[in-house]
Design a protein around this motif. Structure first.
Motif, PDB file in Angstrom:
ATOM      1  N   SER A  82      -4.995 -16.166   8.847  1.00 24.33           N
ATOM      2  CA  SER A  82      -5.928 -17.240   8.506  1.00 24.33           C
ATOM      3  C   SER A  82      -6.527 -17.037   7.121  1.00 24.33           C
ATOM      4  O   SER A  82      -6.708 -17.999   6.363  1.00 24.33           O
ATOM      5  CB  SER A  82      -7.037 -17.333   9.555  1.00 24.33           C
ATOM      6  OG  SER A  82      -6.524 -17.790  10.785  1.00 24.33           O
ATOM      7  N   ARG A 132      -3.941 -18.161   4.715  1.00 26.30           N
ATOM      8  CA  ARG A 132      -3.818 -19.622   4.725  1.00 26.30           C
ATOM      9  C   ARG A 132      -4.969 -20.276   3.972  1.00 26.30           C
ATOM     10  O   ARG A 132      -4.779 -21.278   3.297  1.00 26.30           O
ATOM     11  CB  ARG A 132      -3.781 -20.127   6.175  1.00 26.30           C
ATOM     12  CG  ARG A 132      -2.418 -19.990   6.842  1.00 26.30           C
ATOM     13  CD  ARG A 132      -2.451 -20.123   8.355  1.00 26.30           C
ATOM     14  NE  ARG A 132      -3.345 -21.144   8.841  1.00 26.30           N
ATOM     15  CZ  ARG A 132      -3.101 -22.458   8.850  1.00 26.30           C
ATOM     16  NH1 ARG A 132      -1.936 -22.893   8.410  1.00 26.30           N
ATOM     17  NH2 ARG A 132      -3.986 -23.317   9.319  1.00 26.30           N
ATOM     18  N   MET A 133      -6.153 -19.706   4.077  1.00 28.70           N
ATOM     19  CA  MET A 133      -7.304 -20.280   3.375  1.00 28.70           C
ATOM     20  C   MET A 133      -7.144 -20.148   1.864  1.00 28.70           C
ATOM     21  O   MET A 133      -7.442 -21.073   1.104  1.00 28.70           O
ATOM     22  CB  MET A 133      -8.597 -19.608   3.836  1.00 28.70           C
ATOM     23  CG  MET A 133      -9.842 -20.306   3.294  1.00 28.70           C
ATOM     24  SD  MET A 133     -11.385 -19.658   3.978  1.00 28.70           S
ATOM     25  CE  MET A 133     -11.472 -18.078   3.131  1.00 28.70           C
ATOM     26  N   ASP A 176      -5.118 -22.788   0.538  1.00 26.86           N
ATOM     27  CA  ASP A 176      -5.647 -24.123   0.876  1.00 26.86           C
ATOM     28  C   ASP A 176      -4.930 -24.755   2.056  1.00 26.86           C
ATOM     29  O   ASP A 176      -4.802 -25.982   2.137  1.00 26.86           O
ATOM     30  CB  ASP A 176      -5.570 -25.063  -0.342  1.00 26.86           C
ATOM     31  CG  ASP A 176      -6.513 -24.641  -1.451  1.00 26.86           C
ATOM     32  OD1 ASP A 176      -7.605 -24.149  -1.132  1.00 26.86           O
ATOM     33  OD2 ASP A 176      -6.143 -24.791  -2.625  1.00 26.86           O
ATOM     34  N   GLU A 177      -4.473 -23.916   2.993  1.00 22.89           N
ATOM     35  CA  GLU A 177      -3.807 -24.417   4.190  1.00 22.89           C
ATOM     36  C   GLU A 177      -4.704 -24.298   5.424  1.00 22.89           C
ATOM     37  O   GLU A 177      -4.339 -24.719   6.512  1.00 22.89           O
ATOM     38  CB  GLU A 177      -2.508 -23.639   4.443  1.00 22.89           C
ATOM     39  CG  GLU A 177      -1.464 -23.835   3.347  1.00 22.89           C
ATOM     40  CD  GLU A 177      -0.272 -22.912   3.527  1.00 22.89           C
ATOM     41  OE1 GLU A 177      -0.295 -22.077   4.457  1.00 22.89           O
ATOM     42  OE2 GLU A 177       0.685 -23.018   2.728  1.00 22.89           O
ATOM     43  N   ALA A 178      -5.884 -23.685   5.258  1.00 20.12           N
ATOM     44  CA  ALA A 178      -6.792 -23.487   6.388  1.00 20.12           C
ATOM     45  C   ALA A 178      -8.228 -23.679   5.914  1.00 20.12           C
ATOM     46  O   ALA A 178      -8.543 -23.543   4.725  1.00 20.12           O
ATOM     47  CB  ALA A 178      -6.614 -22.091   6.985  1.00 20.12           C
ATOM     48  N   THR A 179      -9.098 -23.983   6.854  1.00 19.07           N
ATOM     49  CA  THR A 179     -10.514 -24.179   6.548  1.00 19.07           C
ATOM     50  C   THR A 179     -11.281 -22.872   6.746  1.00 19.07           C
ATOM     51  O   THR A 179     -10.804 -21.940   7.404  1.00 19.07           O
ATOM     52  CB  THR A 179     -11.117 -25.241   7.476  1.00 19.07           C
ATOM     53  OG1 THR A 179     -11.032 -24.765   8.839  1.00 19.07           O
ATOM     54  CG2 THR A 179     -10.361 -26.557   7.365  1.00 19.07           C
ATOM     55  N   LYS A 180     -12.505 -22.843   6.212  1.00 15.56           N
ATOM     56  CA  LYS A 180     -13.379 -21.686   6.449  1.00 15.56           C
ATOM     57  C   LYS A 180     -13.706 -21.558   7.931  1.00 15.56           C
ATOM     58  O   LYS A 180     -13.875 -20.459   8.434  1.00 15.56           O
ATOM     59  CB  LYS A 180     -14.661 -21.826   5.630  1.00 15.56           C
ATOM     60  CG  LYS A 180     -14.473 -21.594   4.138  1.00 15.56           C
ATOM     61  CD  LYS A 180     -15.806 -21.622   3.407  1.00 15.56           C
ATOM     62  CE  LYS A 180     -15.606 -21.339   1.923  1.00 15.56           C
ATOM     63  NZ  LYS A 180     -16.898 -21.380   1.179  1.00 15.56           N
ATOM     64  N   GLU A 230     -11.762 -22.036  10.421  1.00 16.61           N
ATOM     65  CA  GLU A 230     -10.695 -21.281  11.076  1.00 16.61           C
ATOM     66  C   GLU A 230     -10.923 -19.787  10.909  1.00 16.61           C
ATOM     67  O   GLU A 230     -10.786 -19.013  11.861  1.00 16.61           O
ATOM     68  CB  GLU A 230      -9.337 -21.673  10.501  1.00 16.61           C
ATOM     69  CG  GLU A 230      -8.164 -20.950  11.143  1.00 16.61           C
ATOM     70  CD  GLU A 230      -6.816 -21.336  10.551  1.00 16.61           C
ATOM     71  OE1 GLU A 230      -5.937 -20.456  10.450  1.00 16.61           O
ATOM     72  OE2 GLU A 230      -6.641 -22.525  10.197  1.00 16.61           O
ATOM     73  N   VAL A 231     -11.312 -19.371   9.704  1.00 12.58           N
ATOM     74  CA  VAL A 231     -11.571 -17.954   9.452  1.00 12.58           C
ATOM     75  C   VAL A 231     -12.791 -17.486  10.240  1.00 12.58           C
ATOM     76  O   VAL A 231     -12.797 -16.392  10.812  1.00 12.58           O
ATOM     77  CB  VAL A 231     -11.755 -17.688   7.946  1.00 12.58           C
ATOM     78  CG1 VAL A 231     -12.145 -16.227   7.698  1.00 12.58           C
ATOM     79  CG2 VAL A 231     -10.470 -18.022   7.186  1.00 12.58           C
ATOM     80  N   ASP A 241      -6.349 -22.760  14.346  1.00  9.28           N
ATOM     81  CA  ASP A 241      -6.238 -23.942  13.489  1.00  9.28           C
ATOM     82  C   ASP A 241      -6.400 -25.230  14.277  1.00  9.28           C
ATOM     83  O   ASP A 241      -6.809 -26.260  13.732  1.00  9.28           O
ATOM     84  CB  ASP A 241      -4.903 -23.951  12.742  1.00  9.28           C
ATOM     85  CG  ASP A 241      -3.701 -23.909  13.664  1.00  9.28           C
ATOM     86  OD1 ASP A 241      -3.797 -23.288  14.739  1.00  9.28           O
ATOM     87  OD2 ASP A 241      -2.662 -24.495  13.307  1.00  9.28           O
TER      88      ASP A 241
END
Length: 490
Positions: free
Chosen positions: A310, A313-314, A317-321, A323-324, A229
């Motif tokens: 991750s 989290r995505m 809506d706590e992580a971005t693509k 990050e994945v 992240d």
């Protein structure tokens, strides 16, 4: 659990190395302490044998020489920044850290509030700190930081910050989380100490990445997965390679900031005592790995767990693509897939066959038990009961909890508390089992199996409630889950 890390060797070697670093500077050492001090579960997962409180125990060996400063960014107080692993705001976490450190026998002398700009919320927080017998100091924004070195290392830069009065040779600077100003606090103190004729030094204590392991060693890759992240990237320390001809590993932020740090040191001392970012570190963890393959396999499993985190989290809506994508790339580099986590294919196969949510749990002997959604129980509750039956050699057809206990709980949940889900969560199941154990020897025997679940691996085919996730965490079960809500299962 197979052991891959010699914890006692680490405690001895690490404390001796810090003492040696103190002696190099003569009067005082400011030690920037990164990561978690007493609940480092990431380290204990990737280095089996590393105790979660190892760093705390190491510091306790130096307790008579050490005092602690906690840094916190004023903007984080003002904006109510939250530690997501604990659900606490940074200001409340500082109060928690003070209580814990003191209860363990460490001397916490002061709090430094960094980036102070007369934020409204600071006055009340400072008052709470002073009521705890803590000294409070303020550090201010410095124009041109960190590149305008001439201004930074002057009376208009660090010189405007409060001087933190310390009394012991080792000053440990820690914080509730990243961005709190630990390094800036250390460097500001070096400036003030130097003006007072005190020869003070600086060192950095970060467990990861481990500098004397290869760049793509699974332990170091697991660190990248843990910080995906933040988009941290492990890299070869070019300054160390140039100075000594030795390949070591650091991470991008330390390597990028090193030229600035070197210039600041030169401004304070007239010279830089370190030839590389690696030189600044005091971490001895890499010297205490006693079974490399055990640590490699544990780290590969951690990379898979971080990938699932991750994904979840995505969905929230706590992580971005990005990050994945980072996690997927790390899995490819580590040559692992989700199916290398034994419980994953088992859980998916049973869920496909039964067309319902399933949790699979691997027992200490390697056997895997499963639990599915029923009218009475959620999949976590079901697998928990099946696991302790297996551990206690209790026949599967025997009921540990009488329906006379389950039915009133369901009535309470739906009729009196207005809930829509009558199924029992794990905490409710354990309470009911405890009640049965008072009069039923079989239930008592099953309850006694719970400690054996510590360190077991589990996977759910659906996202779980906070209650079930927290119960598994308290039991020490390492849990992953697919990023699917149960009500959206086909």
């Amino acid at each position: 659990m197979k052991i891959g890390f010699d914890n006692q060797k680490y405690l001895t070697m690490q404390s001796e190395h810090i003492k040696e670093r103190i002696s190099k500077f003569g009067d005082k050492l400011y030690l920037e302490f990164g990561g978690k001090l007493f609940d480092d579960y990431h380290a204990s997962r990737v280095l089996p044998g590393f105790a979660p409180d190892s760093k705390l125990q190491m510091l306790l060996q130096l307790a008579d020489q050490a005092e602690m400063i906690i840094s916190i960014n004023a903007d984080d107080i003002e904006n109510n920044k939250v530690r997501h692993d604990l659900g606490l705001t940074y200001d409340l976490d500082v109060l928690r850290l003070v209580r814990v450190y003191r209860s363990k026998g460490l001397y916490v002398s002061s709090i430094v509030i960094t980036q102070y700009k007369n934020q409204k919320s600071i006055e009340g927080f400072s008052k709470k700190l002073k009521e705890l017998d803590l000294k409070v100091y303020y550090h201010y924004p410095i124009e041109g930081y960190p590149h305008n070195v001439e201004h930074i290392v002057s009376d208009e830069g660090y010189g405007k910050n409060d001087y933190v009065e310390t009394t012991r040779p080792l000053v440990v600077v820690t914080a509730p989380g990243p961005g709190s100003g630990k390094m800036a606090t250390c460097l500001s103190q070096l400036y003030h100490e130097n003006k007072r004729g005190i020869k003070a030094g600086y060192a950095k204590f970060e467990t990861f990445p481990i500098w004397n392991l290869p760049l793509k060693h699974p332990v170091n890759m697991a660190y990248e997965a843990a910080t995906a992240d933040l988009q941290d990237v492990n890299m070869i320390d070019p300054f160390h390679l140039e100075a000594y001809g030795i390949t070591t590993v650091n991470y991008n932020r330390d390597v990028e900031v090193y030229p600035v740090l070197a210039a600041i040191f030169e401004g304070i001392y007239g010279y830089c005592p370190y030839k590389s970012p690696t030189d600044m570190g005091v971490n001895m963890a890499g010297n205490c790995i006693c079974d490399d393959e055990v640590c490699c396999e544990a780290s590969r499993q951690e990379i898979i767990r971080r990938y699932y985190q991750s994904l979840n989290r995505m969905v929230k809506d706590e992580a971005t693509k990005q990050e994945v994508y980072t996690q997927e790339l790390l899995m490819k580099q580590a040559k692992v897939s989700v199916n290398d986590r034994k419980v994953v294919p088992v859980a998916k196969a049973v869920a496909e066959a039964r067309q319902c949510a399933v949790v699979a749990l691997e027992l200490p002997n390697g056997n895997i038990v499963t639990g599915k959604t029923t009218d009475l129980l959620g999949p976590c509750s079901a697998v928990l009961l099946n696991a302790i039956k297996a551990l206690g050699n209790i026949a599967d057809e025997l009921h540990l909890i009488s329906p006379t206990y389950i039915n009133p709980i369901q009535t309470l949940k739906t009729d009196y508390l207005g809930g829509n889900n009558p199924r029992l969560h794990t905490d409710e199941v354990l309470i009911a089992l405890s009640m049965c154990a008072a009069t039923d020897s079989l239930a008592k025997h099953a309850l006694n199996q719970l400690p054996k679940l510590k360190g077991c691996q589990a996977h759910s085919t659906v996202m779980l409630s906070d209650v079930d996730s927290k119960t598994f965490k308290k039991l020490g079960i390492e849990l992953t889950n697919d990023a699917i809500y149960e009500n959206k299962m086909k």
